[in-house]
Design a protein around this motif. Structure first.
Motif, PDB file in Angstrom:
ATOM      1  N   HIS A 103      14.237   1.479   3.877  1.00  0.00           N
ATOM      2  CA  HIS A 103      14.040   1.942   5.246  1.00  0.00           C
ATOM      3  C   HIS A 103      12.760   2.769   5.317  1.00  0.00           C
ATOM      4  N   LEU A 104      12.008   2.573   6.367  1.00  0.00           N
ATOM      5  CA  LEU A 104      10.756   3.285   6.543  1.00  0.00           C
ATOM      6  C   LEU A 104      10.948   4.504   7.431  1.00  0.00           C
ATOM      7  N   LEU A 105      10.450   5.613   6.961  1.00  0.00           N
ATOM      8  CA  LEU A 105      10.406   6.841   7.751  1.00  0.00           C
ATOM      9  C   LEU A 105      11.716   7.117   8.483  1.00  0.00           C
ATOM     10  N   PRO A 106      12.704   7.709   7.801  1.00  0.00           N
ATOM     11  CA  PRO A 106      13.991   8.002   8.442  1.00  0.00           C
ATOM     12  C   PRO A 106      13.797   8.701   9.789  1.00  0.00           C
ATOM     13  N   GLY A 107      14.605   8.308  10.748  1.00  0.00           N
ATOM     14  CA  GLY A 107      14.506   8.878  12.085  1.00  0.00           C
ATOM     15  C   GLY A 107      13.660   8.065  13.031  1.00  0.00           C
ATOM     16  N   ARG A 108      12.923   7.083  12.491  1.00  0.00           N
ATOM     17  CA  ARG A 108      12.096   6.234  13.347  1.00  0.00           C
ATOM     18  C   ARG A 108      12.989   5.367  14.240  1.00  0.00           C
ATOM     19  N   LYS A 109      12.584   5.172  15.464  1.00  0.00           N
ATOM     20  CA  LYS A 109      13.279   4.261  16.363  1.00  0.00           C
ATOM     21  C   LYS A 109      12.255   3.273  16.919  1.00  0.00           C
ATOM     22  N   PRO A 110      12.525   1.956  16.811  1.00  0.00           N
ATOM     23  CA  PRO A 110      13.693   1.372  16.158  1.00  0.00           C
ATOM     24  C   PRO A 110      13.619   1.512  14.638  1.00  0.00           C
ATOM     25  N   ARG A 111      14.766   1.382  13.982  1.00  0.00           N
ATOM     26  CA  ARG A 111      14.814   1.474  12.527  1.00  0.00           C
ATOM     27  C   ARG A 111      14.086   0.284  11.926  1.00  0.00           C
ATOM     28  N   MET A 112      13.251   0.532  10.915  1.00  0.00           N
ATOM     29  CA  MET A 112      12.434  -0.510  10.304  1.00  0.00           C
ATOM     30  C   MET A 112      12.778  -0.647   8.829  1.00  0.00           C
ATOM     31  N   VAL A 113      12.649  -1.874   8.309  1.00  0.00           N
ATOM     32  CA  VAL A 113      12.829  -2.109   6.877  1.00  0.00           C
ATOM     33  C   VAL A 113      11.596  -2.833   6.354  1.00  0.00           C
ATOM     34  N   ALA A 114      11.304  -2.627   5.068  1.00  0.00           N
ATOM     35  CA  ALA A 114      10.150  -3.266   4.460  1.00  0.00           C
ATOM     36  C   ALA A 114      10.433  -3.584   3.013  1.00  0.00           C
ATOM     37  N   CYS A 115       9.698  -4.554   2.471  1.00  0.00           N
ATOM     38  CA  CYS A 115       9.891  -4.967   1.092  1.00  0.00           C
ATOM     39  C   CYS A 115       8.624  -5.693   0.643  1.00  0.00           C
ATOM     40  N   SER A 116       8.289  -5.595  -0.658  1.00  0.00           N
ATOM     41  CA  SER A 116       7.121  -6.291  -1.179  1.00  0.00           C
ATOM     42  C   SER A 116       7.260  -6.502  -2.678  1.00  0.00           C
ATOM     43  N   VAL A 117       6.678  -7.599  -3.170  1.00  0.00           N
ATOM     44  CA  VAL A 117       6.650  -7.812  -4.616  1.00  0.00           C
ATOM     45  C   VAL A 117       5.591  -6.930  -5.265  1.00  0.00           C
ATOM     46  N   ASP A 118       4.717  -6.334  -4.451  1.00  0.00           N
ATOM     47  CA  ASP A 118       3.598  -5.535  -4.957  1.00  0.00           C
ATOM     48  C   ASP A 118       3.501  -4.247  -4.143  1.00  0.00           C
ATOM     49  N   PRO A 119       4.153  -3.165  -4.617  1.00  0.00           N
ATOM     50  CA  PRO A 119       4.150  -1.910  -3.857  1.00  0.00           C
ATOM     51  C   PRO A 119       2.751  -1.375  -3.575  1.00  0.00           C
ATOM     52  N   ASP A 120       1.815  -1.548  -4.506  1.00  0.00           N
ATOM     53  CA  ASP A 120       0.456  -1.062  -4.269  1.00  0.00           C
ATOM     54  C   ASP A 120      -0.199  -1.812  -3.114  1.00  0.00           C
ATOM     55  N   PHE A 121      -0.005  -3.123  -3.090  1.00  0.00           N
ATOM     56  CA  PHE A 121      -0.532  -3.920  -1.991  1.00  0.00           C
ATOM     57  C   PHE A 121       0.117  -3.495  -0.673  1.00  0.00           C
ATOM     58  N   ALA A 122       1.439  -3.324  -0.702  1.00  0.00           N
ATOM     59  CA  ALA A 122       2.145  -2.910   0.509  1.00  0.00           C
ATOM     60  C   ALA A 122       1.608  -1.587   1.033  1.00  0.00           C
ATOM     61  N   GLY A 123       1.274  -0.692   0.109  1.00  0.00           N
ATOM     62  CA  GLY A 123       0.723   0.591   0.516  1.00  0.00           C
ATOM     63  C   GLY A 123      -0.608   0.463   1.244  1.00  0.00           C
ATOM     64  N   LEU A 124      -1.352  -0.599   0.936  1.00  0.00           N
ATOM     65  CA  LEU A 124      -2.641  -0.825   1.592  1.00  0.00           C
ATOM     66  C   LEU A 124      -2.479  -1.360   3.006  1.00  0.00           C
ATOM     67  N   ILE A 125      -1.507  -2.246   3.207  1.00  0.00           N
ATOM     68  CA  ILE A 125      -1.425  -2.927   4.504  1.00  0.00           C
ATOM     69  C   ILE A 125      -0.393  -2.332   5.449  1.00  0.00           C
ATOM     70  N   LEU A 126       0.668  -1.710   4.911  1.00  0.00           N
ATOM     71  CA  LEU A 126       1.725  -1.181   5.786  1.00  0.00           C
ATOM     72  C   LEU A 126       1.386   0.239   6.214  1.00  0.00           C
ATOM     73  N   THR A 127       0.303   0.349   6.955  1.00  0.00           N
ATOM     74  CA  THR A 127      -0.111   1.641   7.479  1.00  0.00           C
ATOM     75  C   THR A 127       0.795   2.038   8.643  1.00  0.00           C
ATOM     76  N   GLU A 128       0.695   3.283   9.048  1.00  0.00           N
ATOM     77  CA  GLU A 128       1.484   3.740  10.195  1.00  0.00           C
ATOM     78  C   GLU A 128       1.160   2.914  11.429  1.00  0.00           C
ATOM     79  N   ARG A 129      -0.109   2.572  11.612  1.00  0.00           N
ATOM     80  CA  ARG A 129      -0.499   1.784  12.783  1.00  0.00           C
ATOM     81  C   ARG A 129       0.135   0.393  12.734  1.00  0.00           C
ATOM     82  N   VAL A 130       0.121  -0.267  11.582  1.00  0.00           N
ATOM     83  CA  VAL A 130       0.701  -1.609  11.458  1.00  0.00           C
ATOM     84  C   VAL A 130       2.206  -1.568  11.694  1.00  0.00           C
ATOM     85  N   VAL A 131       2.872  -0.582  11.120  1.00  0.00           N
ATOM     86  CA  VAL A 131       4.322  -0.466  11.313  1.00  0.00           C
ATOM     87  C   VAL A 131       4.634  -0.208  12.785  1.00  0.00           C
TER      88      VAL A 131
END
Length: 205
Positions: A118-146
């Motif tokens: 789960h991304l950022l507890p308390g966020r509405k709507p509730r979001m989930v994310a997953c990646s085979v490459d956490p470092d890559f995910a950290g690059l693209i799943l910015t606050e703006r993209v989410v």
């Protein structure tokens, strides 16, 4: 539902778009079922439309994803789906409004990706994310993209050199084109560095 049928009639008669009434299960396999948004027990695709959106040769379709249900032996989740080709393959990654995928009963990505978090507890709507490459995910799943994903009430997944996006229920094509436009905007947010990664590092399924 009449809005859906009206949009189907309109776009299948437009020479700038290519329409097919339905596609086979073999065709669906190219998009990596049973990962999200596809069902474990079957997938029925109809009203396939192909054309260009923001320079991408995009595919749209209505999906009925069959999965194990609660009170019934099986149940169906309905989605409108857009598929964008990408300049190159990227690590399998997903982010979605949690309610869109809650009932599917399938893993979002391969087992090596771990459990969706789960991304950022308390966020509405509730979001989930997953990646085979956490470092890559950290690059693209910015606050703006989410936030863009949440505002569009959508989910999306990277599958090799394609981006698959989905929204709830079967919608008119105009709404699915809007989904594809958001997807193109999200791809535009990816850092330039992700496209220069060594191809051997790209993990997908």
């Amino acid at each position: 539902m009449w809005r859906v049928w009206k949009s189907v009639r309109s776009y299948r008669q437009d020479p700038e778009w290519r329409y097919r009434k339905r596609e086979s299960r073999e065709w669906v396999k190219a998009f990596g079922p049973p990962a999200h948004p596809f069902g474990k027990r079957g997938n029925h695709v109809k009203h396939v439309l192909e054309g260009r959106v923001r320079g991408y040769e995009t595919t749209f379709f209505h999906l009925a994803a069959v999965h194990e249900g609660g009170r019934h032996p099986s149940d169906v989740s309905r989605y409108s789906v857009a598929v964008l080709p990408l300049p190159g393959a990227l690590p399998a990654t997903e982010v979605s409004v949690a309610s869109l995928v809650r009932w599917l009963g399938t893993e979002p990505l391969p087992p090596r990706a771990g459990i969706a978090v789960h991304l950022l507890p308390g966020r509405k709507p509730r979001m989930v994310a997953c990646s085979v490459d956490p470092d890559f995910a950290g690059l693209i799943l910015t606050e703006r993209v989410v936030r863009m994903t949440a505002d569009a009430k959508m989910g999306w997944r990277l599958h090799g050199d394609h981006m698959i996006g989905w929204i709830k229920e079967h919608k008119p094509y105009q709404r699915i084109i809007g989904l594809a436009e958001v997807m193109a905007d999200i791809v535009g947010e990816f850092p330039v560095s992700v496209w220069s990664r060594d191809s051997a590092e790209q993990e997908h399924y």
